[in-house]
Design a protein around this motif. Structure first.
Motif, short mmCIF file in Angstrom:
data_model
loop_
_atom_site.label_atom_id
_atom_site.label_comp_id
_atom_site.label_asym_id
_atom_site.label_seq_id
_atom_site.Cartn_x
_atom_site.Cartn_y
_atom_site.Cartn_z
N VAL A 1 37.70 42.17 17.09
CA VAL A 1 37.56 42.15 18.55
C VAL A 1 36.69 40.96 18.93
O VAL A 1 35.70 40.66 18.26
N ASN A 2 37.08 40.26 19.98
CA ASN A 2 36.27 39.16 20.49
C ASN A 2 35.19 39.75 21.39
O ASN A 2 35.51 40.39 22.40
N VAL A 3 33.94 39.56 21.03
CA VAL A 3 32.84 40.18 21.78
C VAL A 3 32.78 39.65 23.21
O VAL A 3 32.50 40.41 24.14
N ASN A 4 33.08 38.37 23.43
CA ASN A 4 33.10 37.86 24.80
C ASN A 4 34.11 38.62 25.66
O ASN A 4 33.81 38.99 26.80
N LEU A 5 35.30 38.84 25.13
CA LEU A 5 36.32 39.58 25.89
C LEU A 5 35.93 41.04 26.05
O LEU A 5 36.16 41.63 27.11
N LEU A 6 35.36 41.63 25.02
CA LEU A 6 34.91 43.02 25.09
C LEU A 6 33.89 43.20 26.22
O LEU A 6 34.01 44.10 27.06
N LEU A 7 32.90 42.32 26.25
CA LEU A 7 31.85 42.43 27.28
C LEU A 7 32.38 42.12 28.67
O LEU A 7 31.97 42.73 29.65
N LEU A 8 33.30 41.17 28.75
CA LEU A 8 33.91 40.86 30.05
C LEU A 8 34.70 42.08 30.56
O LEU A 8 34.61 42.43 31.74
N ALA A 9 35.43 42.72 29.67
CA ALA A 9 36.18 43.93 30.07
C ALA A 9 35.23 44.99 30.59
O ALA A 9 35.47 45.62 31.63
N GLN A 10 34.12 45.17 29.89
CA GLN A 10 33.12 46.15 30.33
C GLN A 10 32.56 45.75 31.70
O GLN A 10 32.44 46.59 32.59
N TYR A 11 32.23 44.48 31.85
CA TYR A 11 31.68 43.98 33.11
C TYR A 11 32.65 44.24 34.26
O TYR A 11 32.26 44.74 35.32
N LEU A 12 33.91 43.90 34.06
CA LEU A 12 34.91 44.09 35.12
C LEU A 12 35.09 45.57 35.46
O LEU A 12 35.37 45.91 36.60
N ASP A 13 34.94 46.45 34.46
CA ASP A 13 35.12 47.88 34.70
C ASP A 13 33.96 48.50 35.47
O ASP A 13 34.16 49.48 36.19
N ILE A 14 32.77 47.98 35.33
CA ILE A 14 31.63 48.65 35.97
C ILE A 14 31.09 47.94 37.20
O ILE A 14 30.21 48.48 37.86
N THR A 15 31.60 46.76 37.51
CA THR A 15 31.14 46.08 38.71
C THR A 15 32.19 46.22 39.80
O THR A 15 33.38 46.27 39.53
N LEU A 16 31.72 46.30 40.99
CA LEU A 16 32.63 46.45 42.13
C LEU A 16 32.96 45.09 42.70
O LEU A 16 32.14 44.18 42.70
N ASP A 17 34.15 44.97 43.19
CA ASP A 17 34.60 43.72 43.80
C ASP A 17 35.20 44.08 45.16
O ASP A 17 36.13 44.87 45.24
N VAL A 18 34.67 43.49 46.20
CA VAL A 18 35.18 43.78 47.55
C VAL A 18 36.62 43.31 47.72
O VAL A 18 37.31 43.74 48.64
N ALA A 19 37.09 42.45 46.82
CA ALA A 19 38.47 41.96 46.91
C ALA A 19 39.48 42.99 46.42
O ALA A 19 40.67 42.81 46.62
N GLY A 20 39.01 44.05 45.80
CA GLY A 20 39.94 45.07 45.34
C GLY A 20 39.88 45.27 43.84
O GLY A 20 38.98 44.78 43.17
N PRO A 21 40.86 46.01 43.31
CA PRO A 21 40.85 46.34 41.88
C PRO A 21 40.92 45.09 41.00
O PRO A 21 41.53 44.10 41.38
N ARG A 22 40.27 45.19 39.85
CA ARG A 22 40.29 44.07 38.90
C ARG A 22 40.71 44.54 37.52
O ARG A 22 40.15 44.13 36.53
N GLU A 23 41.70 45.42 37.46
CA GLU A 23 42.21 45.86 36.17
C GLU A 23 43.29 44.89 35.73
O GLU A 23 44.26 44.67 36.43
N TYR A 24 43.09 44.32 34.54
CA TYR A 24 44.06 43.39 33.98
C TYR A 24 44.90 44.12 32.95
O TYR A 24 44.43 45.02 32.27
N SER A 25 46.15 43.72 32.83
CA SER A 25 47.09 44.39 31.93
C SER A 25 46.85 43.98 30.48
O SER A 25 46.15 43.00 30.20
N VAL A 26 47.46 44.72 29.59
CA VAL A 26 47.38 44.39 28.17
C VAL A 26 47.90 42.97 27.94
O VAL A 26 47.30 42.19 27.20
N GLN A 27 48.99 42.62 28.60
CA GLN A 27 49.56 41.28 28.44
C GLN A 27 48.58 40.21 28.94
O GLN A 27 48.48 39.14 28.34
N GLN A 28 47.88 40.50 30.03
CA GLN A 28 46.90 39.54 30.55
C GLN A 28 45.71 39.39 29.59
O GLN A 28 45.21 38.29 29.38
N TRP A 29 45.28 40.50 28.99
CA TRP A 29 44.20 40.42 27.99
C TRP A 29 44.67 39.65 26.76
O TRP A 29 43.91 38.89 26.17
#
Length: 153
Positions: A35-63
């Motif tokens: 697992v790439n730790v940078n990507l792991l931590l970014l995924a965690q960051y995106l999951d727990i931070t709110l964005d006023v622009a809307g959802p920020r869930e990226y697909s498996v293909q995007q990851w």
């Protein structure tokens, strides 16, 4: 400071804090699953931070696309350097070893910038959490992610 530079700095600081709290888990996933730790931590960051622009869930293909974007850098530079640093640990003075860690951290920072540049060009299209989507690339699922219990800073 531009918005991208500020975001880069914010994410780097957050990931640094999270890594400090989740170091053992991050290293276990890195060493046992590649697992790439940078990507792991970014995924965690995106999951727990709110964005006023809307959802920020990226697909498996995007990851997968993000992982591919930094794969060559990791394979050619970061991973070999990490192996060298680990091998040299018992033969170096504390300050020399710290210098090696600092160089590795600089390479990780470059990888994170590459990831963020790629991320800025894609629209989220995922249906699951980012941690689940990213870790599914390694055969891990919802139950595995839930059992990890990554701590949030």
């Amino acid at each position: 400071m531009s918005d991208v530079t500020q975001l880069d700095s914010q994410i780097w600081q957050w990931c640094d804090m999270s890594y400090g709290q989740n170091k053992a888990l991050c290293l276990e996933l890195q060493d046992s699953c590649q697992v790439n730790v940078n990507l792991l931590l970014l995924a965690q960051y995106l999951d727990i931070t709110l964005d006023v622009a809307g959802p920020r869930e990226y697909s498996v293909q995007q990851w997968q696309m993000l992982a591919t974007a930094i794969n060559e850098w990791d394979e050619r530079f970061v991973s070999p350097y990490r192996r060298l640093r680990r091998l040299a640990k018992t033969r170096l003075a504390e300050n020399e070893y710290q210098q090696m860690l600092d160089v590795e951290l600089m390479m990780e920072r470059k990888a994170q910038r590459t990831i963020l540049n790629q991320l800025s060009g894609i629209l989220p299209s995922g249906q699951s959490s980012n941690l689940v989507s990213y870790l599914s690339l390694f055969g891990l699922g919802d139950a595995d992610v839930n059992s990890m219990g990554m701590l949030a800073p």
